[in-house]
Design a protein around this motif. Structure first.
Motif, PDB file in Angstrom:
ATOM      1  N   THR B  29      77.491 -18.788 -46.756  1.00 19.68           N
ATOM      2  CA  THR B  29      76.521 -17.722 -47.029  1.00 19.68           C
ATOM      3  C   THR B  29      76.766 -17.214 -48.440  1.00 19.68           C
ATOM      4  O   THR B  29      77.926 -17.065 -48.848  1.00 19.68           O
ATOM      5  CB  THR B  29      76.709 -16.564 -46.019  1.00 19.68           C
ATOM      6  OG1 THR B  29      76.557 -17.090 -44.706  1.00 19.68           O
ATOM      7  CG2 THR B  29      75.694 -15.454 -46.247  1.00 19.68           C
ATOM      8  N   ASP B  36      75.677  -6.506 -51.820  1.00 18.23           N
ATOM      9  CA  ASP B  36      75.101  -7.394 -50.794  1.00 18.23           C
ATOM     10  C   ASP B  36      76.185  -7.862 -49.820  1.00 18.23           C
ATOM     11  O   ASP B  36      75.975  -7.915 -48.599  1.00 18.23           O
ATOM     12  CB  ASP B  36      74.468  -8.629 -51.451  1.00 18.23           C
ATOM     13  CG  ASP B  36      73.074  -8.331 -51.986  1.00 18.23           C
ATOM     14  OD1 ASP B  36      72.695  -7.137 -51.971  1.00 18.23           O
ATOM     15  OD2 ASP B  36      72.380  -9.275 -52.419  1.00 18.23           O
ATOM     16  N   ASP B  39      77.100  -5.043 -47.526  1.00 18.56           N
ATOM     17  CA  ASP B  39      76.045  -4.850 -46.519  1.00 18.56           C
ATOM     18  C   ASP B  39      76.174  -5.877 -45.387  1.00 18.56           C
ATOM     19  O   ASP B  39      76.056  -5.533 -44.206  1.00 18.56           O
ATOM     20  CB  ASP B  39      74.659  -4.973 -47.172  1.00 18.56           C
ATOM     21  CG  ASP B  39      74.315  -3.721 -47.983  1.00 18.56           C
ATOM     22  OD1 ASP B  39      75.002  -2.695 -47.797  1.00 18.56           O
ATOM     23  OD2 ASP B  39      73.391  -3.789 -48.815  1.00 18.56           O
ATOM     24  N   LEU B  40      76.404  -7.125 -45.775  1.00 22.02           N
ATOM     25  CA  LEU B  40      76.561  -8.180 -44.749  1.00 22.02           C
ATOM     26  C   LEU B  40      77.754  -7.878 -43.839  1.00 22.02           C
ATOM     27  O   LEU B  40      77.683  -8.034 -42.621  1.00 22.02           O
ATOM     28  CB  LEU B  40      76.778  -9.553 -45.425  1.00 22.02           C
ATOM     29  CG  LEU B  40      75.557 -10.227 -46.020  1.00 22.02           C
ATOM     30  CD1 LEU B  40      75.970 -11.427 -46.879  1.00 22.02           C
ATOM     31  CD2 LEU B  40      74.613 -10.703 -44.901  1.00 22.02           C
ATOM     32  N   LYS B  42      79.099  -4.935 -43.283  1.00 29.06           N
ATOM     33  CA  LYS B  42      78.857  -3.733 -42.452  1.00 29.06           C
ATOM     34  C   LYS B  42      78.099  -4.114 -41.175  1.00 29.06           C
ATOM     35  O   LYS B  42      78.345  -3.560 -40.116  1.00 29.06           O
ATOM     36  CB  LYS B  42      78.056  -2.693 -43.247  1.00 29.06           C
ATOM     37  CG  LYS B  42      78.933  -1.858 -44.178  1.00 29.06           C
ATOM     38  CD  LYS B  42      78.078  -0.929 -45.037  1.00 29.06           C
ATOM     39  CE  LYS B  42      78.917  -0.376 -46.177  1.00 29.06           C
ATOM     40  NZ  LYS B  42      78.093   0.146 -47.278  1.00 29.06           N
ATOM     41  N   LYS B  43      77.199  -5.097 -41.320  1.00 30.37           N
ATOM     42  CA  LYS B  43      76.431  -5.542 -40.152  1.00 30.37           C
ATOM     43  C   LYS B  43      77.304  -6.309 -39.173  1.00 30.37           C
ATOM     44  O   LYS B  43      77.146  -6.232 -37.962  1.00 30.37           O
ATOM     45  CB  LYS B  43      75.267  -6.439 -40.600  1.00 30.37           C
ATOM     46  CG  LYS B  43      74.086  -5.645 -41.125  1.00 30.37           C
ATOM     47  CD  LYS B  43      72.969  -6.596 -41.540  1.00 30.37           C
ATOM     48  CE  LYS B  43      72.070  -5.958 -42.583  1.00 30.37           C
ATOM     49  NZ  LYS B  43      71.433  -6.894 -43.469  1.00 30.37           N
ATOM     50  N   ASP B  44      78.227  -7.086 -39.717  1.00 33.08           N
ATOM     51  CA  ASP B  44      79.086  -7.906 -38.856  1.00 33.08           C
ATOM     52  C   ASP B  44      80.452  -8.086 -39.544  1.00 33.08           C
ATOM     53  O   ASP B  44      80.651  -9.003 -40.339  1.00 33.08           O
ATOM     54  CB  ASP B  44      78.428  -9.279 -38.616  1.00 33.08           C
ATOM     55  CG  ASP B  44      79.206 -10.106 -37.608  1.00 33.08           C
ATOM     56  OD1 ASP B  44      80.251  -9.617 -37.125  1.00 33.08           O
ATOM     57  OD2 ASP B  44      78.771 -11.234 -37.301  1.00 33.08           O
ATOM     58  N   GLY B  47      82.081 -11.420 -39.142  1.00 31.91           N
ATOM     59  CA  GLY B  47      81.110 -12.518 -39.225  1.00 31.91           C
ATOM     60  C   GLY B  47      81.549 -13.735 -40.021  1.00 31.91           C
ATOM     61  O   GLY B  47      80.881 -14.774 -39.991  1.00 31.91           O
TER      62      GLY B  47
END
Lengths: 275, 123
Positions: B29, B36, B39-40, B42-44, B47
């Protein structure tokens, strides 16, 4: 347009200066194939266009990255097959005094010093082990190679930034190397002085080598025919103490060569122990 | 599959990184800046298996992003990938919590081997 031998030599010299990898003229065809791959990657018509780009615009950026990348196949590295070194660190070094209670100093032979990455990896482990166990008897490392130019590089203990990144953790890089003015990394004496280098052809008598507790003989026997391979293993075995450890490369085996070399498998690593 | 987050503002560098992981074993990714990437995460937060972080980026540089990632609670091994190659740079980044440091230019085997080694240590 075909690339000329002089133009190939330009790249061979550049690769040698950057990586220490030598392309002999008889292997220039390999280099040409690799330059054709680079031409594809850079959307250039052929290897000759790659040469023209190099001499007009210099070798830098992604071009440099790709050139070095395609030139490094089979290069040796620090801690090559790091699980083998884990076995040395976690099993073999801590067991030396138990396995050899009558020894007052311990000896390791690294049979293919190459440019020094393997013996110096062992030296780092020995250094760390002795730091933790200051009362342990000394551990000596002898590293041999047939090639004088390789031993010269071992003695220098100086490596390019690509070489030190190959297999060596950044923590050990900082601990054991300092950077010099020409952007190379120089091994510190506390590790460098732990290894003694000497010339030895494995096909010739091991006169004066003595007896060892651990022999590393990795990725050398693959270049020998079956009969010579067996002969070398049998002669090396005579240089091992009873209970001594013998380690080959991942693709090499001593099975069926000797009844006294016992096959041991631990954590997906195969090694041998003399009974 | 090894999930890698590459944080680098240079498309050319990312194109090279993509070449290094051009097989099904890896899923890559790309985040073009630190914000950015944060942010990614924070979402997971879990991940990714590995984070590759460039040093020189506009707005937030690599060391600043590294600190923010640590504040966020990221435990994924972070590898700083940079042209900076001074001993003090490496020391600073390791002390700030990066697991490894790669000096550019590097080769595919170097980055692959460092990642595999970190993942094996983690597991």
């Amino acid at each position: 347009m075909n690339i000329t031998p002089q133009e190939l030599k330009y790249f061979a010299d550049y690769i040698e200066s950057q990586l220490g990898i030598v392309y002999a003229p008889e292997n220039y065809y390999q280099l040409e194939t690799r330059l054709k791959n680079i031409a594809d990657f850079l959307s250039l018509p052929d290897a000759n266009a790659v040469y023209k780009k190099a001499i007009t615009k210099g070798i830098n950026g992604t071009f440099k990255q790709f050139l070095l990348d395609t030139s490094t196949n089979n290069e040796t590295s620090f801690f090559r097959d790091f699980k083998v070194f884990q076995i040395v660190e976690e099993k073999i070094l801590p067991s030396l005094q138990v396995s050899f209670p009558n020894s007052f100093n311990y000896r390791i032979w690294c049979c293919a010093a190459s440019f020094g990455q393997e013996p110096y990896s062992l030296a780092m482990l020995v250094h760390e082990f002795l730091e933790k166990n200051p009362k342990h008897p000394p551990i000596e490392i002898i590293a041999t190679d047939i090639a004088e130019h390789a031993l010269k590089r071992c003695h220098e203990g100086v490596y390019s930034h690509l070489e030190v990144q190959r297999g060596l953790s950044s923590v050990r890089l900082l601990k054991y190397f300092t950077k010099n003015d020409s952007d190379h990394w120089v091994l510190k004496p506390e590790v460098k002085n732990r290894v003694k280098f000497q010339t030895q052809n494995l096909l010739e008598p091991f006169a004066g080598m003595g007896i060892f507790h651990l022999i590393f003989c990795r990725y050398v026997l693959i270049y020998q025919d079956n009969e010579r391979r067996k002969q070398i293993i049998k002669r090396l075995e005579k240089c091992l103490r009873p209970n001594g450890y013998f380690i080959l490369g991942a693709s090499e085996s001593a099975l069926g060569v000797s009844e006294t070399l016992l096959h041991v498998a631990e954590s997906n690593v195969v090694f041998y122990q003399r009974n | 599959m090894i999930k890698i987050l590459s944080v680098d503002d240079s498309e050319a560098v990312f194109a090279y990184v993509k070449c290094c992981f051009n097989d099904d074993q890896y899923f890559l990714t790309h985040a073009i800046c630190g914000m950015d990437a944060l942010d990614l995460l924070k979402k997971d937060l879990m991940g990714f298996d590995i984070i590759l972080l460039d040093w020189e980026m506009p707005q937030m540089n690599g060391p600043e992003v590294l600190i923010e990632m640590k504040k966020l609670g990221v435990t994924t091994p972070i590898i700083m990938v940079t042209t900076r190659n001074k001993e003090n740079d490496i020391k600073l980044i390791l002390e700030s919590g990066a697991a490894e440091y790669i000096m550019k230019p590097f080769t595919a085997d170097i980055i692959q081997q460092k990642i595999l080694q970190l993942i094996q240590i983690e597991t």
